[in-house]
Design a protein around this motif. Structure first.
Motif, PDB file in Angstrom:
ATOM      1  N   ARG A  50       2.131 -82.414 -16.239  1.00 31.99           N
ATOM      2  CA  ARG A  50       3.587 -82.337 -16.737  1.00 31.99           C
ATOM      3  C   ARG A  50       4.300 -80.860 -17.112  1.00 31.99           C
ATOM      4  NH1 ARG A  50       5.874 -85.637 -14.704  1.00 31.99           N
ATOM      5  NH2 ARG A  50       8.107 -85.539 -16.162  1.00 31.99           N
ATOM      6  N   PRO A  51       5.484 -80.807 -17.157  1.00 26.34           N
ATOM      7  CA  PRO A  51       5.811 -79.721 -17.455  1.00 26.34           C
ATOM      8  C   PRO A  51       6.018 -78.872 -18.982  1.00 26.34           C
ATOM      9  CG  PRO A  51       7.069 -80.576 -16.434  1.00 26.34           C
ATOM     10  CD  PRO A  51       6.952 -82.074 -16.295  1.00 26.34           C
ATOM     11  N   ALA A  52       5.812 -77.626 -18.851  1.00 28.85           N
ATOM     12  CA  ALA A  52       4.882 -77.079 -20.627  1.00 28.85           C
ATOM     13  C   ALA A  52       5.777 -77.772 -21.212  1.00 28.85           C
ATOM     14  CB  ALA A  52       4.992 -75.508 -19.802  1.00 28.85           C
ATOM     15  N   ASP A  53       6.841 -77.620 -20.971  1.00 26.78           N
ATOM     16  CA  ASP A  53       8.516 -77.648 -22.646  1.00 26.78           C
ATOM     17  C   ASP A  53       8.348 -79.259 -22.386  1.00 26.78           C
ATOM     18  OD1 ASP A  53       9.700 -79.155 -20.286  1.00 26.78           O
ATOM     19  OD2 ASP A  53      11.452 -77.477 -20.414  1.00 26.78           O
ATOM     20  N   THR A  54       7.163 -80.519 -21.822  1.00 30.52           N
ATOM     21  CA  THR A  54       7.562 -82.023 -21.587  1.00 30.52           C
ATOM     22  C   THR A  54       7.195 -82.288 -23.242  1.00 30.52           C
ATOM     23  OG1 THR A  54       7.117 -82.475 -19.519  1.00 30.52           O
ATOM     24  CG2 THR A  54       6.528 -83.951 -21.168  1.00 30.52           C
ATOM     25  N   ILE A  55       8.476 -82.862 -24.063  1.00 34.22           N
ATOM     26  CA  ILE A  55       7.559 -83.070 -25.807  1.00 34.22           C
ATOM     27  C   ILE A  55       6.495 -84.378 -25.678  1.00 34.22           C
ATOM     28  CG2 ILE A  55       8.328 -84.076 -27.464  1.00 34.22           C
ATOM     29  CD1 ILE A  55      11.308 -82.531 -26.572  1.00 34.22           C
ATOM     30  N   VAL A  56       5.987 -84.608 -26.461  1.00 32.35           N
ATOM     31  CA  VAL A  56       5.015 -85.429 -26.856  1.00 32.35           C
ATOM     32  C   VAL A  56       5.592 -86.476 -28.173  1.00 32.35           C
ATOM     33  CG1 VAL A  56       2.532 -86.487 -27.448  1.00 32.35           C
ATOM     34  CG2 VAL A  56       2.911 -84.360 -25.299  1.00 32.35           C
ATOM     35  N   ALA A  88      -1.051 -78.158 -26.254  1.00 35.70           N
ATOM     36  CA  ALA A  88      -0.700 -77.298 -24.938  1.00 35.70           C
ATOM     37  C   ALA A  88       1.187 -77.842 -24.601  1.00 35.70           C
ATOM     38  CB  ALA A  88      -1.167 -77.087 -24.333  1.00 35.70           C
ATOM     39  N   ARG A  89       1.193 -78.904 -25.703  1.00 34.29           N
ATOM     40  CA  ARG A  89       2.719 -79.603 -25.679  1.00 34.29           C
ATOM     41  C   ARG A  89       3.506 -79.408 -26.972  1.00 34.29           C
ATOM     42  NH1 ARG A  89       1.382 -78.678 -21.669  1.00 34.29           N
ATOM     43  NH2 ARG A  89       0.566 -79.513 -19.801  1.00 34.29           N
ATOM     44  N   PRO A  90       4.712 -78.970 -26.349  1.00 31.92           N
ATOM     45  CA  PRO A  90       5.575 -79.169 -28.190  1.00 31.92           C
ATOM     46  C   PRO A  90       5.369 -80.787 -28.611  1.00 31.92           C
ATOM     47  CG  PRO A  90       7.436 -79.008 -26.484  1.00 31.92           C
ATOM     48  CD  PRO A  90       5.611 -79.074 -25.858  1.00 31.92           C
ATOM     49  N   MET A  91       5.077 -81.332 -29.568  1.00 31.55           N
ATOM     50  CA  MET A  91       5.111 -82.457 -30.124  1.00 31.55           C
ATOM     51  C   MET A  91       6.296 -83.116 -31.246  1.00 31.55           C
ATOM     52  SD  MET A  91       1.831 -84.459 -32.507  1.00 31.55           S
ATOM     53  CE  MET A  91       0.225 -84.241 -30.253  1.00 31.55           C
ATOM     54  N   CYS A  92       6.311 -84.174 -31.076  1.00 32.12           N
ATOM     55  CA  CYS A  92       7.673 -85.038 -32.127  1.00 32.12           C
ATOM     56  C   CYS A  92       6.527 -86.012 -32.950  1.00 32.12           C
ATOM     57  CB  CYS A  92       8.824 -85.332 -31.433  1.00 32.12           C
ATOM     58  SG  CYS A  92      10.328 -86.207 -32.506  1.00 32.12           S
ATOM     59  N   LEU A  93       6.987 -85.914 -34.110  1.00 30.09           N
ATOM     60  CA  LEU A  93       6.725 -87.134 -34.959  1.00 30.09           C
ATOM     61  C   LEU A  93       7.802 -87.326 -36.097  1.00 30.09           C
ATOM     62  CD1 LEU A  93       3.491 -85.077 -36.139  1.00 30.09           C
ATOM     63  CD2 LEU A  93       3.483 -87.710 -34.783  1.00 30.09           C
ATOM     64  N   HIS A  94       7.566 -88.578 -36.439  1.00 25.56           N
ATOM     65  CA  HIS A  94       8.321 -88.814 -37.653  1.00 25.56           C
ATOM     66  C   HIS A  94       7.703 -88.104 -38.945  1.00 25.56           C
ATOM     67  CE1 HIS A  94      12.164 -90.239 -39.181  1.00 25.56           C
ATOM     68  NE2 HIS A  94      11.455 -91.156 -40.655  1.00 25.56           N
ATOM     69  N   ALA A  95       8.325 -87.696 -40.035  1.00 24.53           N
ATOM     70  CA  ALA A  95       7.763 -87.430 -41.009  1.00 24.53           C
ATOM     71  C   ALA A  95       6.103 -86.214 -40.703  1.00 24.53           C
ATOM     72  CB  ALA A  95       7.246 -88.292 -42.212  1.00 24.53           C
ATOM     73  N   GLU A 118      -3.649 -79.559 -32.338  1.00 27.17           N
ATOM     74  CA  GLU A 118      -1.931 -78.145 -32.997  1.00 27.17           C
ATOM     75  C   GLU A 118      -0.764 -77.763 -32.188  1.00 27.17           C
ATOM     76  OE1 GLU A 118      -2.210 -76.949 -35.924  1.00 27.17           O
ATOM     77  OE2 GLU A 118      -3.870 -77.157 -36.552  1.00 27.17           O
ATOM     78  N   PRO A 119      -0.213 -78.721 -31.832  1.00 27.17           N
ATOM     79  CA  PRO A 119       1.141 -78.838 -31.184  1.00 27.17           C
ATOM     80  C   PRO A 119       1.425 -77.270 -31.056  1.00 27.17           C
ATOM     81  CG  PRO A 119       1.544 -80.918 -32.292  1.00 27.17           C
ATOM     82  CD  PRO A 119       0.186 -79.753 -32.754  1.00 27.17           C
ATOM     83  N   THR A 120       2.287 -76.620 -30.045  1.00 32.81           N
ATOM     84  CA  THR A 120       2.520 -75.240 -30.117  1.00 32.81           C
ATOM     85  C   THR A 120       4.432 -75.465 -31.086  1.00 32.81           C
ATOM     86  OG1 THR A 120       4.056 -75.816 -28.077  1.00 32.81           O
ATOM     87  CG2 THR A 120       1.238 -75.095 -27.431  1.00 32.81           C
ATOM     88  N   ARG A 121       4.638 -76.560 -30.429  1.00 31.55           N
ATOM     89  CA  ARG A 121       6.330 -76.836 -31.368  1.00 31.55           C
ATOM     90  C   ARG A 121       6.237 -77.703 -31.731  1.00 31.55           C
ATOM     91  NH1 ARG A 121      10.132 -76.529 -33.376  1.00 31.55           N
ATOM     92  NH2 ARG A 121      12.317 -75.462 -32.724  1.00 31.55           N
ATOM     93  N   LEU A 122       7.138 -78.369 -32.679  1.00 34.09           N
ATOM     94  CA  LEU A 122       6.811 -79.465 -33.655  1.00 34.09           C
ATOM     95  C   LEU A 122       9.063 -79.753 -33.279  1.00 34.09           C
ATOM     96  CD1 LEU A 122       4.743 -79.073 -36.591  1.00 34.09           C
ATOM     97  CD2 LEU A 122       4.628 -81.191 -35.001  1.00 34.09           C
TER      98      LEU A 122
END
Length: 422
Positions: A27-33, A82-89, A103-107
């Motif tokens: 998937r593209p590098a900026d795809t959020i997990v 290697a991907r941005p990751m979205c969590l809740h809390a 260790e996500p590159t961006r949160l």
């Protein structure tokens, strides 16, 4: 994202993990997990992940079982890192993910986005219902996620925690771009153009370098009602019983409170229980989830009672403060000026939080606030006297990790607190 027509299979081996890692990496590098973690700390020892739910644009939802491979998710750890990751809390889930090498590159964090936008309503269920009109059932939030196989209805519930996150994050981020920040009437008009999007970015940058506080030197002192004990001998018994409980819990992979509750440890320490019969009379020991623990606890009491008086633990923990800077919990007695300024600053920030509609700790975390208070009113600030108070604010807050947008917005509140306590 619509509810899937079927629950995806739970992935439980390194080969399947590797296949999923390859799909994610494609998937593209900026795809959020979009991710969520289910733990079982009420049932098992520690905070490790027992199920990870993933939603990624262009891929079917994934359910990952880290326990099946001994907490080794193989190539998934690098793919997810290697991907941005979205969590809740984030603070709840990041430690479990980091233990797996993720260790996500961006949160991104839907809770933090909500706190940048409001002072109430931060739970995922509340947000999904408010923004999307979907009610998330929470009946399995305290389920034993170490159970195998996991029931289908539990997996369906777990997926619900991530399926709506992509749309929710998009809506929250749009609001951070469009909803203005209100300011009190007496604030400089230049602050009326502050951006919530900048606040969110700053909060996430702080989150990316966040790590949990290290464990205390004497963790047994966290026992509930420990201060009700009367003598140092009783403290020694409580310490010994706590250490035994930790050992038994770790060895049997059982939550410490399923071995015995804090209140039972305190009662045993107070009543001088040394025999099997004595322990049986104390609620909690006889019906522990682990059989045969009473002799071990009785032996711990005997060992504690054999400790020489000079080696008994003190009733109070050794303080981590110094004469130059006592703990903020001691400011009322040891630094009354700092204590008064802290109280006044909290009042000013509470008003600002309500007007700006930014949650209080997002506005300015307590740790950062205390750094400024001490710089301004601590008992050893002679070298700072005569300095521009704005410079003191900027220096103290920046040194504590505050973002420029935080410093700009809270400075008038802190100056008002300073003036009120001068």
């Amino acid at each position: 994202m619509r509810q899937p027509s079927s629950i995806p299979p739970v992935q439980a081996d390194l080969t399947t993990f590797a296949d999923s890692a390859a799909k994610i990496s494609a998937r593209p590098a900026d795809t959020i997990v979009f991710a969520d973690v289910e733990r079982a700390s009420s049932y098992r020892y520690g905070e490790r992940a027992f199920l990870i739910q993933l939603v990624i644009d262009g891929l079917d939802p994934m359910l990952i079982d880290p326990e099946s491979t001994g907490q080794d998710i193989g190539e998934l750890s690098s793919a997810l890192s290697a991907r941005p990751m979205c969590l809740h809390a984030c603070r709840a889930d990041l430690p479990s993910l980091r233990a797996l090498g993720v260790e996500p590159t961006r949160l991104h964090d839907t809770e933090i986005a909500a706190k940048v936008l409001s002072t109430t309503g931060f739970s995922l269920g509340w947000l999904v219902e408010s923004y999307l009109g979907v009610h998330l059932a929470k009946e399995y939030s305290r389920a034993d996620w170490s159970r195998r196989p996991l029931p289908a209805q539990w997996l369906e519930y777990a997926l619900g925690d991530v399926l709506y996150m992509p749309e929710l994050l998009s809506m929250l981020l749009e609001d951070t771009e469009t909803v203005p920040i209100s300011i009190p009437d007496h604030y400089p008009r230049s602050l009326a153009h502050e951006s919530r999007a900048e606040w969110y970015d700053a909060a996430m940058s702080q989150m990316e370098v966040w790590s949990p506080a290290p464990p205390p030197d004497e963790p047994w002192r966290k026992l509930s009602k420990l201060s009700s004990l009367r003598s140092t001998r009783e403290y020694a018994r409580a310490r010994a019983l706590w250490e035994v409980r930790e050992e038994v819990a770790f060895r049997n992979d059982v939550s410490v409170h399923r071995i015995v509750r804090d209140r039972s440890i305190i009662q045993a320490a107070r009543t001088d229980a040394r025999s099997f019969d004595a322990f049986e009379k104390i609620g909690g020991f006889a019906d522990s989830d682990v059989d045969g623990v009473i002799p071990t606890f009785a032996a711990a009491i005997k060992e504690a009672d054999a400790i020489p008086p000079k080696k008994l633990p003190a009733k109070r923990a050794a303080r981590d403060d110094t004469q130059e800077r006592p703990s903020h919990r001691q400011w009322k007695v040891k630094a009354p000026g700092a204590n008064a300024l802290l109280s006044q600053a909290r009042e000013e920030l509470t008003e600002l939080s309500e007007v700006a509609q930014i949650e209080m700790q997002t506005l300015l975390p307590s740790t950062m606030l205390r750094e400024w208070v001490w710089a301004e009113a601590g008992t050893n600030v002679r070298g700072r006297r005569g300095k521009d108070p704005v410079d003191v604010i900027e220096s103290a807050l920046a040194g504590a990790g505050a973002a420029p947008c935080q410093i700009r917005l809270v400075t008038p509140a802190l100056l008002a607190a300073r003036d009120a306590t001068a």
